[in-house]
Design a protein around this motif. Structure first.
Motif: not given
Length: 227
Positions: A128-133, A155-160, A180-185
């Motif tokens: 999770v990159v952005l916990h709040e917006i 794996i490797g996909h992201s949500v923007h 990027t909001v979150a990604s599957i690492a």
């Protein structure tokens, strides 16, 4: 939008530290209502009407209506000072809002359907990159949260940020609308830890071999001395 919380308070006769201490002795929480181009109102809040909400997610974007001796104020919480030992609130700041006020708030991000993300099923990790917006909007339009559906993510996909459902009357405060909001690492940390553990015995064996070899010549050198 979450329901408006009702808070009970009364006016404080005295401002400053003396007035705040007096309110606390009476079992109340000193507070102030300010903003909307009006004079501040010094109040003392009934703890039971607000304490259960203070530690909840989204407290600072949760609209409240404070009843001060029969007069209602629509507000948003803006600051909470707590006792470092007891964690009880010592002072509260509230921002007065009107129907046309434009305010800046942080809206939490929620994630759903992790079990339907193939990448997570195969051991991937939700990063999770952005916990709040941060958004700007009118009080009546504050979203309770933004929701991200993880269904189908590998794996490797992201949500923007650009893929989120943002209401028309809500403006996201950002320089990068495709952030990027979150990604599957991939679980690289787990693999690296396993490799480190697997390599530890070999390293110990390599260190032990020279020590054994060094001991042999020392024993051989001692034999001629006995003659």
């Amino acid at each position: 939008m979450a329901e408006t919380t009702k808070v009970v308070a009364r006016k404080r006769d005295r401002a400053g530290k003396g007035g705040a201490r007096s309110s606390r002795r009476e079992g109340l929480i000193p507070a102030v209502i300010y903003g909307d181009k009006q004079a501040p109102v010094m109040i003392a809040v009934e703890p039971k009407s607000i304490e259960r909400d203070i530690h909840k997610e989204g407290f600072f974007n949760h609209r409240m209506q404070i009843d001060v001796d029969g007069t209602n104020y629509d507000v948003l919480p803006r600051d909470v000072q707590v006792d470092p030992v007891t964690d009880r609130p010592l002072h509260l700041d509230f921002l007065r809002i009107g129907p046309d006020s434009i305010i800046t708030v942080q809206v939490p991000v929620h994630f759903k359907n992790e079990v339907l993300a193939p990448g997570i099923k195969r051991g991937g990790v939700l990063n999770v990159v952005l916990h709040e917006i941060t958004v700007r909007t009118k009080p009546a339009s504050i979203p309770e949260y933004f929701e991200v559906d993880l269904t189908g993510l590998e794996i490797g996909h992201s949500v923007h940020l650009s893929s989120l459902a943002i209401p028309e009357d809500v403006r996201v405060v950002t320089r990068d609308h495709n952030a990027t909001v979150a990604s599957i690492a991939a679980p690289t940390v787990v693999r690296e830890a396993a490799q480190t553990d697997a390599g530890a015995p070999a390293a110990e064996g390599a260190a032990a071999a020279p020590a054994a070899g060094a001991a042999a010549p020392a024993a051989g050198a001692a034999a001629p001395a006995k003659k």
